[in-house]
Write an enzyme that holds these catalytic residues in place. Structure first.
Site, mmCIF file in Angstrom:
data_model
loop_
_atom_site.group_PDB
_atom_site.id
_atom_site.type_symbol
_atom_site.label_atom_id
_atom_site.label_comp_id
_atom_site.label_asym_id
_atom_site.label_seq_id
_atom_site.Cartn_x
_atom_site.Cartn_y
_atom_site.Cartn_z
ATOM 1 N N ARG A 111 6.045 -66.290 36.414
ATOM 2 C CA ARG A 111 5.595 -67.227 37.442
ATOM 3 C C ARG A 111 6.735 -67.551 38.386
ATOM 4 N NH1 ARG A 111 5.089 -73.019 34.144
ATOM 5 N NH2 ARG A 111 7.159 -72.961 33.204
ATOM 6 N N CYS A 113 8.472 -64.775 47.071
ATOM 7 C CA CYS A 113 9.512 -64.888 48.094
ATOM 8 C C CYS A 113 8.964 -65.716 49.254
ATOM 9 C CB CYS A 113 9.918 -63.491 48.567
ATOM 10 S SG CYS A 113 10.939 -63.468 50.042
ATOM 11 N N ASN A 121 2.898 -75.584 42.237
ATOM 12 C CA ASN A 121 3.198 -76.233 40.959
ATOM 13 C C ASN A 121 4.691 -76.144 40.702
ATOM 14 O OD1 ASN A 121 2.092 -77.337 38.254
ATOM 15 N ND2 ASN A 121 3.471 -75.705 37.622
ATOM 16 N N GLU A 122 5.339 -77.306 40.599
ATOM 17 C CA GLU A 122 6.775 -77.388 40.378
ATOM 18 C C GLU A 122 7.540 -76.428 41.301
ATOM 19 O OE1 GLU A 122 6.924 -78.815 35.713
ATOM 20 O OE2 GLU A 122 7.082 -76.673 36.135
ATOM 21 N N GLU A 146 2.431 -84.475 34.910
ATOM 22 C CA GLU A 146 2.469 -83.922 33.560
ATOM 23 C C GLU A 146 3.251 -84.899 32.681
ATOM 24 O OE1 GLU A 146 3.840 -79.878 33.375
ATOM 25 O OE2 GLU A 146 2.594 -79.230 35.059
#
Length: 660
Positions: free
Chosen positions: A103, A107, A141-142, A304
């Site tokens: 994951r 780029c 996500n993050e 989370e």
């Protein structure tokens, strides 16, 4: 106040969905986060969309009277996209290609990836944007985690050169401002400029590395804002966020810039992870929560929240009874108004089958389930009362992304280097948390704020500013006005000696702060992790990492080195100077947490800030709600503790209502 869970319906049989949602509601949850890794499900072939799975689960969610936050699924992408555009993946500093199968490999300099992102996000926004069960969006996500904030691919190199040309206009300007006359690295064509990747011995020019980090930040910020524009267009009045992760300054990304076009900050709260044998100290967790809250200075979301033992390959510490409930309470006390537990049920397959959730791999209700359910029931009225109220404080610590970047590639001391994993250099993070811990353990409400954002500092009695080596003249002038008008500034070593082009100033340390601090420094050393003795009156302190020998001009000495092993024993280590109506404390070394507590006792008392020490494991906050004010006391110890007149059980808390 919203309590929810991260849910992955694609990982379970549809016949499980109703039962899952029923169990969540019984626990006290009313919302779920969905879809942040579902690109391959929703676009199985290029331009061919299938939203049926998420249509079905959203229908179930609505029937159960619950809501959903949807994630844009761009943290991973389908294999067909990589097959068609193999250049869209990143390359690590060591030259490793981030291929398909993991994951965060995308780029951000890739036009093909941006086009593919536009297609999937637009399709999702059009399809789900006005769904009544959808209450918001999490972008990606993050973003930037696991080293994906830096990319050494050919496309990154191409865009870096363009970025440099836009900034400097001419090579002559770049060569002069980087100081390329040093070692004769004078570029005569833009195509000659490399990326500051892996090297054999001596590093690249620090000015070049700093610009590379700025460029990488701009690429990621632009990518997140690009998605935000699409969602704003097709999904009206649905708030936007993205989720950060420990540690605050692990990435090189300017998170205050990233959130400037989003509605609120989200953060992922893992006080322990992987093979750690003990959790992070509670002041570090609070410091990170205040960092998240302070990026926009409004309530934040925990997207989370730790609910079970976590790890990818190895596991470690098991929280004793009460601790996960205490961590939940701590997040709310520090300003969270939404909590999503990670995760509802533990995956039976894939890379995160060791990331345990509220339920384990089966459906049996766990002790975690009952502990969190009980905690939610116990704190929900308090949480609802303070959810939208400001977290008030008289003290703030100021942080700076430019100096965080600087200390990654030029940490000055081995004591300021810490890399728990290869992609993380978090020495700056630990130093900031250590400074923050001094006020936190003294139970003073404290903010953590980006120094370059235009917040009103006049409402704070004390500001602390560690590791502000690279200075912005506008910030310096603002600090001068703050102190001159009566504020107290606690300034750390190596302050104010390097401009934004990475040039050292000609004046002695602390450079642009010398007049304010009333001190000069000509000699110093970096003792790494060795402890150096200091004496403040009769109180023994300890310093490490960096030791400056202070020479006061107008400042008063309040602490001196006291160490028989050091030739500078007896020389000043900490001073205080009157500047206008205010004071500047200059701390010439990195104090241990215990020493900071002793120093802050003096500083806070003189500044008129109330404090109280209840023990190293006791944390107390004061909050104002709509109906009541509150005093919240938390015991982070596995033993019974006396806190004032109260006895707190292991990992227990007490919420005291105070009539308005």
């Amino acid at each position: 106040m919203i309590f929810g869970a991260c849910y992955y319906p694609e990982q379970w049989n549809p016949k499980d969905w109703d039962e899952d949602l029923k169990i969540m509601k019984e626990m006290g949850l009313s919302s779920v986060r969905l879809a942040e890794f579902a690109w391959g499900i929703m676009e199985p072939k290029e331009g061919k969309f299938d939203f049926s799975l998420f249509d079905a689960i959203l229908k179930k969610i609505q029937e159960h009277g619950m809501t959903a936050i949807l994630g844009t699924p761009t943290a991973t992408f389908p294999p067909w996209l990589y097959k068609k555009f193999p250049e869209i993946v990143q390359v690590s500093k060591e030259g490793i290609v981030r291929g398909i199968g993991t994951r965060r490999q995308a780029c951000f300099s890739s036009a093909a990836y941006k086009k593919a992102t536009e297609r999937i996000v637009t399709a999702m926004a059009k399809h789900f944007g006005n769904h009544p069960a959808v209450v918001g969006w999490q972008i990606d996500n993050e973003p930037g985690h696991e080293g994906s904030d830096v990319d050494y691919s050919p496309l990154a190199l191409k865009n870096f050169r363009i970025w440099l040309k836009n900034k400097y206009k001419t090579l002559d300007s770049l060569n002069k401002r980087w100081g390329n006359v040093f070692w004769g690295v004078i570029y005569s064509d833009w195509s000659e400029i490399p990326l500051p990747a892996a090297h054999v011995a001596s590093n690249f020019n620090p000015a070049m590395i700093q610009d590379y980090y700025r460029f990488q930040s701009d690429e990621l910020v632009s990518y997140i804002h690009f998605q935000a524009e699409i969602l704003r267009k097709y999904s009206k009045n649905k708030p936007l966020t993205t989720n950060l992760y420990p540690s605050p300054f692990l990435p090189v990304t300017d998170m205050s810039a990233l959130f400037s076009k989003l509605d609120y900050v989200s953060w992922d709260n893992y006080p322990v992870w992987g093979n750690q044998q003990e959790p992070y100290p509670h002041p570090l967790v609070t410091a990170t929560q205040q960092y998240s809250r302070g990026l926009k200075n409004i309530p934040y979301t925990v997207m989370e929240q730790f609910s079970g033992v976590q790890g990818h390959d190895t596991l470690g510490y098991l929280p004793p009874p009460g601790q996960i409930g205490l961590w939940l309470t701590q997040a709310i006390v520090n300003g969270a108004n939404q909590i999503y537990f990670f995760r509802y049920r533990t995956a039976r397959f894939g890379q995160e089958q060791l990331c345990y959730g509220i339920l384990d791999h089966g459906k049996r209700k766990t002790t975690k389930y009952f502990e969190l359910k009980e905690t939610i029931q116990d704190i929900k009225e308090f949480a609802a009362d303070i959810a939208e109220s400001p977290y008030k404080a008289e003290v703030a610590i100021l942080h700076d992304i430019e100096n965080s970047r600087n200390y990654k590639h030029q940490p000055l001391s081995d004591g300021l280097k810490f890399a728990p994993v290869p992609f993380a250099q978090v020495g700056y993070d630990i130093e900031l948390a250590t400074w923050f811990a001094g006020t936190n353990v003294l139970n003073v409400n404290s903010h953590s704020l980006p120094v370059h954002v235009d917040y009103d500092w006049s409402k704070y009695k004390v500001l602390t500013l560690p590791l502000y080596t690279m200075f912005d003249p506008l910030v310096v002038e603002k600090l001068k006005k703050y102190v001159a008008n009566g504020g107290t500034l606690v300034l750390g070593y190596r302050a104010g000696i390097k401009d934004k082009d990475h040039w050292m100033v000609e004046e002695p340390v602390p450079g642009v702060f010398s007049e304010m601090a009333g001190v000069e420094v000509f000699q110093f050393e970096a003792p790494a992790t060795d402890k150096v003795g200091i004496r403040m009156g009769f109180l023994p302190l300890k310093g490490s990492k960096f030791c400056e020998i202070l020479e006061p001009t107008t400042a008063k000495v309040i602490a001196r080195y006291k160490d028989s092993k050091k030739f500078y024993s007896g020389k000043p280590a900490i001073t205080v100077n009157t500047y206008g109506k205010g004071k500047v404390y200059y701390v010439g070394t990195s104090l241990t947490p215990e020493s900071f507590i002793l120093l802050y006792r003096k500083i806070l008392k003189e500044a008129g800030v109330r404090f109280g020490f209840l023990g190293a494991s006791i944390e107390r906050h004061h909050r104002e709600g709509k109906q009541y004010n509150y005093e919240i006391t938390m015991n982070h110890s596995p033993r019974y503790k006396l806190a004032g007149l109260s006895i707190l059980k292991p990992f227990g808390y007490k919420i005291k209502r105070i009539p308005k």
